[in-house]
Design an enzyme around this catalytic site. Structure first.
Site, PDB file in Angstrom:
ATOM      1  N   HIS A 116      25.816  54.731  27.261  1.00 11.31           N
ATOM      2  CA  HIS A 116      25.435  54.860  25.836  1.00 11.31           C
ATOM      3  C   HIS A 116      26.414  55.766  25.097  1.00 11.31           C
ATOM      4  O   HIS A 116      27.012  56.665  25.666  1.00 11.31           O
ATOM      5  CB  HIS A 116      23.982  55.303  25.666  1.00 11.31           C
ATOM      6  CG  HIS A 116      23.668  56.724  25.979  1.00 11.31           C
ATOM      7  ND1 HIS A 116      22.914  57.101  27.060  1.00 11.31           N
ATOM      8  CD2 HIS A 116      23.977  57.866  25.330  1.00 11.31           C
ATOM      9  CE1 HIS A 116      22.780  58.409  27.065  1.00 11.31           C
ATOM     10  NE2 HIS A 116      23.417  58.892  26.024  1.00 11.31           N
TER      11      HIS A 116
ATOM     12  N   GLU B  23      21.586  52.661  23.192  1.00  7.37           N
ATOM     13  CA  GLU B  23      21.274  52.303  24.580  1.00  7.37           C
ATOM     14  C   GLU B  23      21.843  50.922  24.928  1.00  7.37           C
ATOM     15  O   GLU B  23      22.131  50.122  24.022  1.00  7.37           O
ATOM     16  CB  GLU B  23      19.751  52.287  24.762  1.00  7.37           C
ATOM     17  CG  GLU B  23      19.079  53.625  24.549  1.00  7.37           C
ATOM     18  CD  GLU B  23      19.302  54.602  25.709  1.00  7.37           C
ATOM     19  OE1 GLU B  23      18.608  55.631  25.740  1.00  7.37           O
ATOM     20  OE2 GLU B  23      20.169  54.363  26.574  1.00  7.37           O
TER      21      GLU B  23
ATOM     22  N   GLY C 235      26.291  68.257  26.579  1.00  4.36           N
ATOM     23  CA  GLY C 235      27.101  69.206  27.342  1.00  4.36           C
ATOM     24  C   GLY C 235      28.587  68.981  27.175  1.00  4.36           C
ATOM     25  O   GLY C 235      29.378  69.923  27.172  1.00  4.36           O
TER      26      GLY C 235
HETATM   27  N1  LIG Z   1      22.881  61.640  22.416  1.00  3.34           N
HETATM   28  C1  LIG Z   1      23.727  62.300  23.408  1.00  3.34           C
HETATM   29  C2  LIG Z   1      25.070  61.661  23.399  1.00  3.34           C
HETATM   30  O1  LIG Z   1      25.692  61.881  22.128  1.00  3.34           O
HETATM   31  C3  LIG Z   1      25.866  62.296  24.529  1.00  3.34           C
HETATM   32  O2  LIG Z   1      27.223  61.869  24.483  1.00  3.34           O
HETATM   33  C4  LIG Z   1      25.292  61.850  25.846  1.00  3.34           C
HETATM   34  C5  LIG Z   1      26.006  62.543  27.014  1.00  3.34           C
HETATM   35  O3  LIG Z   1      25.521  63.876  27.073  1.00  3.34           O
HETATM   36  P1  LIG Z   1      26.276  65.006  27.949  1.00  3.34           P
HETATM   37  O4  LIG Z   1      27.538  65.291  27.206  1.00  3.34           O
HETATM   38  O5  LIG Z   1      25.333  66.167  27.966  1.00  3.34           O
HETATM   39  O6  LIG Z   1      26.536  64.393  29.296  1.00  3.34           O
HETATM   40  O7  LIG Z   1      23.908  62.115  25.926  1.00  3.34           O
HETATM   41  C6  LIG Z   1      23.098  62.271  24.795  1.00  3.34           C
HETATM   42  O8  LIG Z   1      22.297  61.158  24.889  1.00  3.34           O
END
Ligand SMILES: N[C@@H]1[C@@H](O)[C@H](O)[C@@H](COP(=O)(O)O)O[C@@H]1O
Length: 251
Positions: A138, A143, A38
């Site tokens: 992460h 992780e 997102g």
């Molecule tokens: N693999 C992706 C990451 O690359 C991303 O930065 C993270 C945060 O996601 P969001 O931006 O939807 O909070 O989650 C996922 O695991």
């Protein structure tokens, strides 16, 4: 690590897109590391506006994505390949030969990791890497507990990560158990890193990043050892960050 506080998600997206466009303007053949999820969606929408106004030429860039789910066909609606096609590659009219993602559908995932690393090296490495921040710290799909010296590898996704990403699937059962991700050292080899953080959901992770120790239990903390990291964060994500810490990272 330099912190740029902004008011909200839109201001973050505008600022991040401006920084990417400036980089490409100064270096038209830039190698960009791209993220999904997102967080960067607004940045990609702003890059589309910049491109449509003829204010940036992306025809000579090369891109590498951080990660991709494993065991999922490339054209699955929730694959990162599909995300990138719809949100970046088609809008910015990037050609197939310009863009790269790990192939999570490869029969031999270990071989795919080696191939991906080789391809990145062949292009001379990443000039600017876009990153989001996972709620457990992460980066990519690295992780907590992942070695800071890790290269592109196959990961077993933690339940908390699968739950955080389940919002994009019909059910938690549909969220893949594994992914292929750039390793932490693959990421920190980038010459510049742009970390984007917005929203209340990320305030604990951002506070720990800014105030915590460098520790493999919190992968994003590795960024504090990198010489060229810019963090753009909105007021919601910065809720619990003290004025003193703000001064330290914005001074
Ligand atoms: N693999 C992706 C990451 O690359 C991303 O930065 C993270 C945060 O996601 P969001 O931006 O939807 O909070 O989650 C996922 O695991």
């Amino acid at each position: 690590m330099k912190l740029i506080p902004v008011t909200d998600r839109e201001a973050l997206s505008i600022r991040a897109a401006e920084m990417v466009a400036e980089k490409v303007q100064e270096q038209p053949d830039s190698v960009l590391g791209l993220a999904t999820g997102g967080t960067p969606e607004g940045t990609y929408q702003q890059l589309k506006k910049i491109y449509d106004h003829g204010e940036a030429d992306f025809s000579r860039i090369t891109t590498f994505n951080l990660d991709e789910y494993a065991g999922m066909p490339k054209d699955h609606p929730q694959s990162y390949h599909t995300y990138m096609q719809h949100k970046v590659f088609q809008p910015l009219q990037l050609k197939p030969e310009q863009v790269h993602l790990p192939d999570g559908s490869a029969a031999d995932l270990e071989q795919e990791c080696t191939r991906y690393e080789k391809r990145i090296a062949e292009t001379g490495g990443i000039d600017m890497q876009l990153l989001g921040l996972g709620e457990n710290g992460h980066i990519g799909f690295n992780e907590p507990g992942t070695s800071f010296s890790s290269r592109t590898h196959v990961v077993q996704l933690k339940p908390s990560t699968r739950e955080a990403n389940a919002r994009y699937f019909d059910s938690i059962e549909e969220v893949p158990q594994q992914a292929v991700t750039m390793g932490i050292e693959t990421i920190t080899d980038s010459r510049a890193i742009l970390l984007l953080v917005f929203g209340r959901r990320k305030k604990e992770a951002l506070l720990r990043l800014l105030e915590g120790e460098v520790d493999e239990g919190f992968p994003a903390s590795v960024l504090k050892k990198h010489s060229n990291v810019t963090v753009i964060a909105d007021e919601e994500a910065l809720t619990d960050v003290s004025a003193e810490v703000m001064r330290h990272f914005t001074g």
